[in-house]
Scaffold this active site. Structure first.
Site, PDB file in Angstrom:
ATOM      1  CG  HIS A 251    -120.965  60.524 -28.321  1.00 46.35           C
ATOM      2  ND1 HIS A 251    -121.151  60.568 -26.965  1.00 46.35           N
ATOM      3  CD2 HIS A 251    -121.287  61.758 -28.783  1.00 46.35           C
ATOM      4  CE1 HIS A 251    -121.586  61.761 -26.618  1.00 46.35           C
ATOM      5  NE2 HIS A 251    -121.671  62.514 -27.699  1.00 46.35           N
ATOM      6  CG  LEU A 252    -116.406  54.712 -27.677  1.00 49.66           C
ATOM      7  CD1 LEU A 252    -116.699  54.392 -26.229  1.00 49.66           C
ATOM      8  CD2 LEU A 252    -115.262  53.872 -28.173  1.00 49.66           C
ATOM      9  CB  SER A 253    -122.519  54.071 -29.618  1.00 51.52           C
ATOM     10  OG  SER A 253    -122.985  55.106 -28.769  1.00 51.52           O
TER      11      SER A 253
ATOM     12  CG  HIS B 290    -127.579  61.896 -23.836  1.00 46.25           C
ATOM     13  ND1 HIS B 290    -127.304  62.221 -25.150  1.00 46.25           N
ATOM     14  CD2 HIS B 290    -126.898  60.742 -23.601  1.00 46.25           C
ATOM     15  CE1 HIS B 290    -126.512  61.293 -25.681  1.00 46.25           C
ATOM     16  NE2 HIS B 290    -126.252  60.393 -24.755  1.00 46.25           N
TER      17      HIS B 290
ATOM     18  CE1 TYR C  39    -121.368  53.215 -25.710  1.00 48.16           C
ATOM     19  CE2 TYR C  39    -122.187  51.574 -24.155  1.00 48.16           C
ATOM     20  CZ  TYR C  39    -122.315  52.794 -24.776  1.00 48.16           C
ATOM     21  OH  TYR C  39    -123.375  53.610 -24.491  1.00 48.16           O
TER      22      TYR C  39
ATOM     23  CG  ASP D 168    -124.415  76.253 -17.790  1.00 44.72           C
ATOM     24  OD1 ASP D 168    -124.883  76.335 -18.943  1.00 44.72           O
ATOM     25  OD2 ASP D 168    -125.123  76.356 -16.766  1.00 44.72           O
TER      26      ASP D 168
ATOM     27  CG  ASN E 295    -117.477  59.562 -24.658  1.00 43.66           C
ATOM     28  OD1 ASN E 295    -118.632  59.927 -24.373  1.00 43.66           O
ATOM     29  ND2 ASN E 295    -117.213  58.361 -25.125  1.00 43.66           N
TER      30      ASN E 295
HETATM   31  C1  DQA Z   1    -121.470  57.354 -25.280  1.00 44.07           C
HETATM   32  C2  DQA Z   1    -122.945  57.449 -25.699  1.00 44.07           C
HETATM   33  C3  DQA Z   1    -123.811  57.857 -24.526  1.00 44.07           C
HETATM   34  O1  DQA Z   1    -125.168  57.932 -24.925  1.00 44.07           O
HETATM   35  C4  DQA Z   1    -123.694  56.850 -23.408  1.00 44.07           C
HETATM   36  O2  DQA Z   1    -124.446  57.270 -22.293  1.00 44.07           O
HETATM   37  C5  DQA Z   1    -122.281  56.587 -23.024  1.00 44.07           C
HETATM   38  C6  DQA Z   1    -121.286  56.446 -24.079  1.00 44.07           C
HETATM   39  C7  DQA Z   1    -120.585  56.791 -26.409  1.00 44.07           C
HETATM   40  O3  DQA Z   1    -119.366  56.944 -26.318  1.00 44.07           O
HETATM   41  O4  DQA Z   1    -121.096  56.201 -27.370  1.00 44.07           O
HETATM   42  O5  DQA Z   1    -121.960  56.406 -21.851  1.00 44.07           O
HETATM   43  O6  DQA Z   1    -121.003  58.647 -24.969  1.00 44.07           O
END
Ligand code: DQA
Length: 150
Positions: free
Chosen positions: A101-103, A81, A24, A88, A75
Protein backbone atom coordinates in the site's frame (compact mmCIF):
# COMPACT_ATOMS: atom_id res chain seq x y z
CA UNK A 1 15.97 -18.86 -16.05
CA UNK A 2 15.55 -15.41 -14.52
CA UNK A 3 12.72 -14.49 -12.22
CA UNK A 4 9.47 -13.10 -13.56
CA UNK A 5 7.39 -11.07 -11.12
CA UNK A 6 3.84 -9.78 -11.51
CA UNK A 7 3.00 -6.34 -10.11
CA UNK A 8 -0.77 -6.13 -9.90
CA UNK A 9 -2.81 -3.04 -9.07
CA UNK A 10 -6.49 -2.99 -8.20
CA UNK A 11 -9.21 -0.34 -8.40
CA UNK A 12 -8.35 3.35 -8.84
CA UNK A 13 -4.61 2.85 -8.92
CA UNK A 14 -4.64 3.79 -12.61
CA UNK A 15 -5.51 7.26 -11.28
CA UNK A 16 -2.36 7.70 -9.23
CA UNK A 17 -1.09 11.24 -9.58
CA UNK A 18 -4.56 12.74 -9.96
CA UNK A 19 -6.25 10.78 -7.19
CA UNK A 20 -6.24 12.37 -3.71
CA UNK A 21 -2.63 13.57 -4.13
CA UNK A 22 -2.49 14.59 -0.46
CA UNK A 23 -2.73 10.89 0.40
CA UNK A 24 -1.27 9.08 -2.60
CA UNK A 25 1.20 11.67 -3.90
CA UNK A 26 1.50 13.29 -7.30
CA UNK A 27 3.53 10.60 -9.04
CA UNK A 28 1.61 8.82 -11.80
CA UNK A 29 1.60 5.03 -12.26
CA UNK A 30 3.61 5.21 -15.53
CA UNK A 31 6.32 7.10 -13.62
CA UNK A 32 6.34 4.52 -10.81
CA UNK A 33 6.36 1.68 -13.34
CA UNK A 34 9.32 3.18 -15.22
CA UNK A 35 11.28 3.34 -11.97
CA UNK A 36 10.35 -0.26 -11.11
CA UNK A 37 11.36 -1.48 -14.56
CA UNK A 38 14.74 0.18 -14.23
CA UNK A 39 15.21 -1.30 -10.78
CA UNK A 40 14.14 -4.78 -11.91
CA UNK A 41 16.45 -4.68 -14.93
CA UNK A 42 19.38 -3.79 -12.67
CA UNK A 43 18.47 -6.81 -10.50
CA UNK A 44 18.23 -9.05 -13.58
CA UNK A 45 14.51 -9.63 -13.01
CA UNK A 46 11.60 -9.33 -15.45
CA UNK A 47 8.42 -7.60 -14.27
CA UNK A 48 4.95 -7.47 -15.76
CA UNK A 49 2.63 -4.69 -14.53
CA UNK A 50 -1.15 -5.04 -14.77
CA UNK A 51 -4.10 -3.09 -13.39
CA UNK A 52 -7.85 -3.55 -13.28
CA UNK A 53 -10.74 -1.82 -11.59
CA UNK A 54 -12.64 -5.14 -11.58
CA UNK A 55 -12.41 -7.80 -8.90
CA UNK A 56 -13.04 -10.73 -11.27
CA UNK A 57 -10.45 -9.49 -13.77
CA UNK A 58 -7.85 -9.31 -11.00
CA UNK A 59 -8.69 -12.90 -10.07
CA UNK A 60 -8.42 -13.97 -13.73
CA UNK A 61 -5.00 -12.31 -13.99
CA UNK A 62 -3.78 -14.07 -10.82
CA UNK A 63 -5.13 -17.47 -11.89
CA UNK A 64 -3.69 -17.17 -15.39
CA UNK A 65 -0.36 -16.09 -13.92
CA UNK A 66 -0.18 -18.86 -11.32
CA UNK A 67 2.22 -20.94 -13.42
CA UNK A 68 3.88 -18.01 -15.17
CA UNK A 69 5.18 -15.76 -12.40
CA UNK A 70 7.58 -16.55 -9.56
CA UNK A 71 5.99 -14.08 -7.14
CA UNK A 72 3.38 -11.32 -7.04
CA UNK A 73 3.40 -7.77 -5.66
CA UNK A 74 -0.24 -6.89 -5.06
CA UNK A 75 -1.88 -3.57 -4.26
CA UNK A 76 -5.54 -4.55 -4.21
CA UNK A 77 -6.68 -1.01 -3.34
CA UNK A 78 -10.06 -0.92 -1.62
CA UNK A 79 -10.63 -4.63 -2.35
CA UNK A 80 -7.99 -5.31 0.31
CA UNK A 81 -10.59 -4.56 2.93
CA UNK A 82 -13.61 -6.24 1.36
CA UNK A 83 -12.87 -9.06 -1.06
CA UNK A 84 -13.24 -12.62 0.17
CA UNK A 85 -12.97 -13.81 -3.44
CA UNK A 86 -9.61 -12.12 -3.98
CA UNK A 87 -8.35 -13.48 -0.67
CA UNK A 88 -9.43 -17.01 -1.63
CA UNK A 89 -7.58 -16.66 -4.93
CA UNK A 90 -4.40 -15.44 -3.21
CA UNK A 91 -4.64 -18.26 -0.66
CA UNK A 92 -4.74 -20.80 -3.51
CA UNK A 93 -1.75 -19.41 -5.41
CA UNK A 94 1.37 -21.56 -5.42
CA UNK A 95 3.67 -18.51 -5.43
CA UNK A 96 4.41 -15.91 -2.71
CA UNK A 97 2.38 -12.71 -2.71
CA UNK A 98 3.56 -9.44 -1.13
CA UNK A 99 0.79 -6.99 -0.20
CA UNK A 100 1.68 -3.33 -0.71
CA UNK A 101 0.00 0.00 0.00
CA UNK A 102 1.22 3.49 -0.78
CA UNK A 103 -0.48 4.97 2.26
CA UNK A 104 -0.12 3.79 5.84
CA UNK A 105 -3.50 2.09 6.08
CA UNK A 106 -3.19 1.81 9.88
CA UNK A 107 -2.97 5.60 10.23
CA UNK A 108 -6.22 6.07 8.29
CA UNK A 109 -9.92 5.23 8.72
CA UNK A 110 -10.70 2.20 10.82
CA UNK A 111 -12.20 0.29 7.89
CA UNK A 112 -8.73 0.27 6.32
CA UNK A 113 -7.13 -1.33 9.38
CA UNK A 114 -8.41 -4.76 8.42
CA UNK A 115 -6.88 -6.47 5.42
CA UNK A 116 -8.59 -9.67 4.33
CA UNK A 117 -5.43 -10.45 2.40
CA UNK A 118 -2.95 -10.09 5.27
CA UNK A 119 -3.37 -13.64 6.66
CA UNK A 120 -2.75 -15.26 3.26
CA UNK A 121 0.15 -13.16 1.94
CA UNK A 122 3.84 -13.55 2.74
CA UNK A 123 3.95 -10.05 4.22
CA UNK A 124 2.72 -6.50 3.96
CA UNK A 125 4.37 -3.15 3.17
CA UNK A 126 2.35 -0.03 3.89
CA UNK A 127 3.03 3.68 4.03
CA UNK A 128 6.09 4.42 1.92
CA UNK A 129 4.43 5.97 -1.11
CA UNK A 130 5.85 4.76 -4.43
CA UNK A 131 8.77 3.24 -2.51
CA UNK A 132 6.33 0.63 -1.16
CA UNK A 133 6.39 -1.00 -4.60
CA UNK A 134 10.18 -1.18 -4.74
CA UNK A 135 10.35 -2.59 -1.23
CA UNK A 136 7.62 -5.05 -2.19
CA UNK A 137 9.51 -6.03 -5.32
CA UNK A 138 12.69 -6.59 -3.31
CA UNK A 139 10.76 -8.82 -0.88
CA UNK A 140 9.15 -10.70 -3.78
CA UNK A 141 12.56 -11.30 -5.38
CA UNK A 142 13.98 -12.65 -2.13
CA UNK A 143 10.99 -14.96 -1.59
CA UNK A 144 11.02 -16.20 -5.19
CA UNK A 145 14.77 -16.90 -5.06
CA UNK A 146 14.36 -18.84 -1.85
CA UNK A 147 11.50 -20.85 -3.31
CA UNK A 148 13.50 -21.68 -6.47
CA UNK A 149 16.42 -22.95 -4.39
CA UNK A 150 14.20 -25.46 -2.62
C1 DQA B 1 -4.31 1.65 -0.92
C2 DQA B 1 -5.03 1.79 0.43
C3 DQA B 1 -6.48 1.36 0.31
O1 DQA B 1 -7.13 1.49 1.56
C4 DQA B 1 -7.20 2.20 -0.71
O2 DQA B 1 -8.53 1.75 -0.86
C5 DQA B 1 -6.50 2.24 -2.02
C6 DQA B 1 -5.05 2.39 -2.03
C7 DQA B 1 -2.88 2.23 -0.88
O3 DQA B 1 -2.10 1.92 -1.78
O4 DQA B 1 -2.54 2.99 0.04
O5 DQA B 1 -7.12 2.25 -3.08
O6 DQA B 1 -4.21 0.29 -1.25
Amino acid sequence: MGLHILILNGPNLNWLGRREPGIYGSTSWPEIQAELEEYAAARGVTITCRQSNHEGVLIDILQEGADVFDAVVLNAGGLTHTSVALRDCVAALPVPVVEVHLSNVYAREEFRHRSLLAPVVAGQISGFGPLSYRLGLEAAIALAEKRKRR
